[in-house]
Scaffold this active site. Sequence first.
Site, PDB file in Angstrom:
ATOM      1  N   ASP A 504       0.938  -1.347  -0.456  1.00 44.22           N
ATOM      2  CA  ASP A 504       0.487  -0.149   0.244  1.00 44.22           C
ATOM      3  C   ASP A 504       1.326   1.345   0.109  1.00 44.22           C
ATOM      4  O   ASP A 504       2.190   1.767   0.788  1.00 44.22           O
ATOM      5  CB  ASP A 504      -0.981   0.102   1.308  1.00 44.22           C
ATOM      6  CG  ASP A 504      -1.866   0.796   0.912  1.00 44.22           C
ATOM      7  OD1 ASP A 504      -2.703   1.121   0.704  1.00 44.22           O
ATOM      8  OD2 ASP A 504      -1.207   2.016   1.650  1.00 44.22           O
ATOM      9  N   GLU A 547      -4.542   2.306  -3.920  1.00 42.08           N
ATOM     10  CA  GLU A 547      -3.452   2.390  -4.293  1.00 42.08           C
ATOM     11  C   GLU A 547      -2.976   0.695  -3.641  1.00 42.08           C
ATOM     12  O   GLU A 547      -1.713   1.130  -3.502  1.00 42.08           O
ATOM     13  CB  GLU A 547      -2.923   4.088  -3.343  1.00 42.08           C
ATOM     14  CG  GLU A 547      -3.342   3.557  -1.943  1.00 42.08           C
ATOM     15  CD  GLU A 547      -4.394   4.595  -1.322  1.00 42.08           C
ATOM     16  OE1 GLU A 547      -4.881   4.539  -0.597  1.00 42.08           O
ATOM     17  OE2 GLU A 547      -5.532   4.613  -2.197  1.00 42.08           O
TER      18      GLU A 547
END
Length: 635
Positions: A504, A547
């Site tokens: 992430d 993301e």
Amino acid sequence: MELSDLQARNTQILALLRASRKPLPSPSAVALELMRQVGRRETGVFEVCRCARKDPMLVAKTVQVANSALYAGLRQTAAVEDAVMRIGVATLARLAVGLTLVHTASDWLPDFDLNRHWRCALARGLVMQRLARRLRSIPGSEAFTLGLLSDIGQLAMAAAFGAEVANPPAAGGASLLQYQRERWGFDQNEASAALLEDWEFPVALWLAVLPIGQEVAHAAGRGGELALMVDVARCVAGNLCSLHAKADLPGLYMGAARLGMDQEAVVVMLDQMRTDFPDMARILDVSIPADQAEAEFERLRAALAVAPPLDDRLPDSALVVGPLAQPGSGLCHVLEQDGMRVLVAPGLELGTELLRLHQPQVLILENELLAGDKLAWCRQVRQEFGPRLYMLLLTSALEDEETLRAIDAGANDVLAYPSEPRLLLAKVRLGGHTVRLLAALEHERHHAFTMQRELARINANLRAAAYTDELTGLPNRRALDEFLAQAWADAARAGLALSCVMLDLDHFKAINDSHGHDVGDRVLCAVTRTLHAQTRSTDMLARWGGEELVLVCTNTDARAAAALAERMRRAVEDMQGDFPAVTLSAGVAQAGFSGTRIEDVLHAADQALLLAKRGGRNRVVSLPIQVQGCASQAE
């Protein structure tokens, strides 16, 4: 054939090659050391660069490749560290094998056209790179290396056994590979696989150089698709570098269709290759005059730009070759009276020229005795024109043995001459009817093939849309679910390790809020390229959402996966470009197949990622799987 059988076969082939005691193509010591380092998995960019600097030529070529068309659109670099980051550690090691082999000494191959070999190899590499970019199967530069070395076995066999390997004597219509297998017990494709395994290439890559038609266990990863890509690359290179003016395209059409590419897509790919070829030829020091390269591309493009010929021969036409081949002669008069168009050629050389120019349906070869040169010519004609030419041989000395030799050479029939005109016409009419029937069948097959190509194209586009993330080009959740299910089953069955890494980007929302979503998209795409360069061809990096990314590492335990995640973290931290600095956090978990599910592994990786975030971000955390409420602690 099982994988263990193929590996044993590879060992036998290497022993036969080395038994010749001739110098065989071999990568440099530095390239082999890089392959060994990559095999250890803990090797990072700086260790690889330190090793590569032992070979200044390799360093220079690596930087050139990183700035080449293989990485079009990225900024130029002069630092080998940036080049390695761009190419990827594992891919660089395999590319180094190819780069050092291209520059191998050639004085021990005096009768072998080494430059032509590497010219064809470069064409195969560029096709593979374009196919990989289209199919997103393996990194483009790794596909380029596979294409470059897919026929390295021919070079090894030529070194061991002589130039006869690539230019065999007339073999009664046998293909090159058939001749090699009959002569030495194995062919150049099998030799290529043996060499690549010996140089520590992954199983999926060396399996791919064995054609699908052979008895091969294409079960490792994406082996079947890779093998089909290699077949298409070989076909393009063979047509592009052919010594003959006329390209042979059926194999290319069929292979491209199976990859979801129609005729237009193949022409587009060829045009892209045409642009990239000169620069890559300079990098590899492959010599070819610019006008010759342009002529070869133009010839193949012209052949690809039109539909495959169906039946463009002259209707009811015959070619008469031999002493009686005179306009108005008795033989020609009989044929013309039956309404046929008759072409005549007193000798074999003119006969060959007229065959290629007009492609008649029937060939009549007349001679007092069917001597060796006539039979050899028949073999050549049959091999070049195939079954769509009816070949009738006329002789004044008809004997059983002579008839058998003629039929063995490719003749459809043998007739004593002079003979009853009605018998001659009956045989010629039968030949014309047979050729027209074959043409009709071919027309139907082409029509069906056209429909198959269109369906394959539509299916490929639908599959790509359904399984690919539009922004990053990575596999999406649907593709990840399928891969995970198969990887889980394979690992459980074979007792192999399987690890998942949840990745992430840190403070990504702040980048979107401060710089806009366009900049955020550029950051996400740059990060995915950087991460993908670190992965192996057997792993999958997919977009989980937003993301967040997921990396599935096959045959990898948590410790090795954490080391890989740490290399990825450092690579992202060191990224440079026209976007803000960014870091990532990662959580790692290893599958435990007793009492767990794949969902448990993903949940454990997600929990480890959460701990990494809470611990300050820009770090990697490994976490054991929680099963039935068992407690776990971060490592």
